[in-house]
Design a protein around this motif. Structure first.
Motif, PDB file in Angstrom:
ATOM      1  N   PRO A   1       9.510  11.557  -1.589  1.00 56.79           N
ATOM      2  CA  PRO A   1       9.018  10.175  -1.693  1.00 56.79           C
ATOM      3  C   PRO A   1       9.102   9.511  -0.322  1.00 56.79           C
ATOM      4  O   PRO A   1      10.028   9.776   0.449  1.00 56.79           O
ATOM      5  CB  PRO A   1      10.003   9.527  -2.673  1.00 56.79           C
ATOM      6  N   LYS A   2       8.143   8.664  -0.018  1.00 51.29           N
ATOM      7  CA  LYS A   2       8.091   8.009   1.303  1.00 51.29           C
ATOM      8  C   LYS A   2       9.390   7.272   1.615  1.00 51.29           C
ATOM      9  O   LYS A   2       9.809   7.217   2.766  1.00 51.29           O
ATOM     10  CB  LYS A   2       6.918   7.028   1.389  1.00 51.29           C
ATOM     11  N   SER A   3      10.033   6.732   0.596  1.00 53.99           N
ATOM     12  CA  SER A   3      11.274   5.992   0.832  1.00 53.99           C
ATOM     13  C   SER A   3      12.390   6.906   1.340  1.00 53.99           C
ATOM     14  O   SER A   3      13.316   6.446   2.003  1.00 53.99           O
ATOM     15  CB  SER A   3      11.726   5.278  -0.444  1.00 53.99           C
ATOM     16  N   TYR A   4      12.313   8.206   1.049  1.00 56.69           N
ATOM     17  CA  TYR A   4      13.289   9.174   1.553  1.00 56.69           C
ATOM     18  C   TYR A   4      12.773   9.833   2.839  1.00 56.69           C
ATOM     19  O   TYR A   4      13.539  10.120   3.749  1.00 56.69           O
ATOM     20  CB  TYR A   4      13.554  10.280   0.541  1.00 56.69           C
ATOM     21  N   GLN A   5      11.486  10.081   2.876  1.00 54.70           N
ATOM     22  CA  GLN A   5      10.872  10.826   3.971  1.00 54.70           C
ATOM     23  C   GLN A   5      11.043  10.116   5.318  1.00 54.70           C
ATOM     24  O   GLN A   5      11.480  10.723   6.292  1.00 54.70           O
ATOM     25  CB  GLN A   5       9.386  11.016   3.667  1.00 54.70           C
ATOM     26  N   MET A   6      10.690   8.847   5.368  1.00 55.47           N
ATOM     27  CA  MET A   6      10.742   8.128   6.651  1.00 55.47           C
ATOM     28  C   MET A   6      12.153   8.058   7.238  1.00 55.47           C
ATOM     29  O   MET A   6      12.331   8.359   8.415  1.00 55.47           O
ATOM     30  CB  MET A   6      10.143   6.717   6.509  1.00 55.47           C
ATOM     31  N   PRO A   7      13.170   7.673   6.456  1.00 55.23           N
ATOM     32  CA  PRO A   7      14.514   7.646   7.056  1.00 55.23           C
ATOM     33  C   PRO A   7      14.964   9.022   7.551  1.00 55.23           C
ATOM     34  O   PRO A   7      15.596   9.123   8.603  1.00 55.23           O
ATOM     35  CB  PRO A   7      15.407   7.149   5.907  1.00 55.23           C
ATOM     36  N   ILE A   8      14.627  10.083   6.829  1.00 51.15           N
ATOM     37  CA  ILE A   8      15.014  11.434   7.261  1.00 51.15           C
ATOM     38  C   ILE A   8      14.304  11.805   8.557  1.00 51.15           C
ATOM     39  O   ILE A   8      14.917  12.301   9.494  1.00 51.15           O
ATOM     40  CB  ILE A   8      14.750  12.460   6.142  1.00 51.15           C
TER      41      ILE A   8
END
Length: 160
Positions: free
Chosen positions: A108-115
């Protein structure tokens, strides 16, 4: 350049013996990227395209000097057990690299970007929270959940 300089430089530091060599390499990558901007088709994120340019340039430099290729995917150490070595055969890691990028793109984008920001651009968690306008604890939670998903998916990749 400001946005991606840290990502390229941090990876170059793993490949070269001195900061000066890493800085020179980083500068060369951005010059090549600028000269190739007309070739960017937007089929992937700019950071992915830039990362590929850097990786291909690094491979070319190391082949020319007849040195072993450096694995730019050491940042994936949170997914799979690693030996700690940063020098590997490029062919052995190509499939692993592709599989991990594929798995990250499914997050999910909410996990992808911070990683991506934390592990590939080496941004501090506080800075990520400010950039994304999300509370620090939420960023920590998203990274943790994203890593858990990647570990789960990764184990299925290896078993399957």
């Amino acid at each position: 350049m400001k946005r991606y300089q840290g990502m390229v430089f941090s990876q170059a530091k793993k490949a070269f013996l001195t900061d000066e060599e890493a800085e020179d390499f980083t500068q060369e990558v951005f010059i090549q990227t600028y000269e190739s901007l007309s070739k960017f088709r937007g089929e992937s994120q700019f950071s992915t395209w830039l990362f590929q340019i850097a990786r291909f340039r690094l491979t070319k430099v190391f082949k020319k000097k007849k040195l072993p290729i450096v694995d730019w995917q050491e940042d994936i150490s949170f997914v799979a057990d690693k030996t700690g070595s940063t020098v590997v055969e490029i062919l052995d890691k190509e499939e692993t690299s592709h599989n991990l990028r594929s798995l990250i793109s499914k997050l999910p984008k909410s996990y992808q970007m911070p990683i991506l920001l934390h592990y590939f651009e080496n941004k501090p968690l506080k800075e990520i929270a400010l950039d994304l306008n999300i509370k620090l604890n939420t960023i920590k939670s998203h990274i943790s959940r994203g890593k858990d998903l990647l570990r789960k998916w990764w184990s299925h990749e290896i078993e399957g």
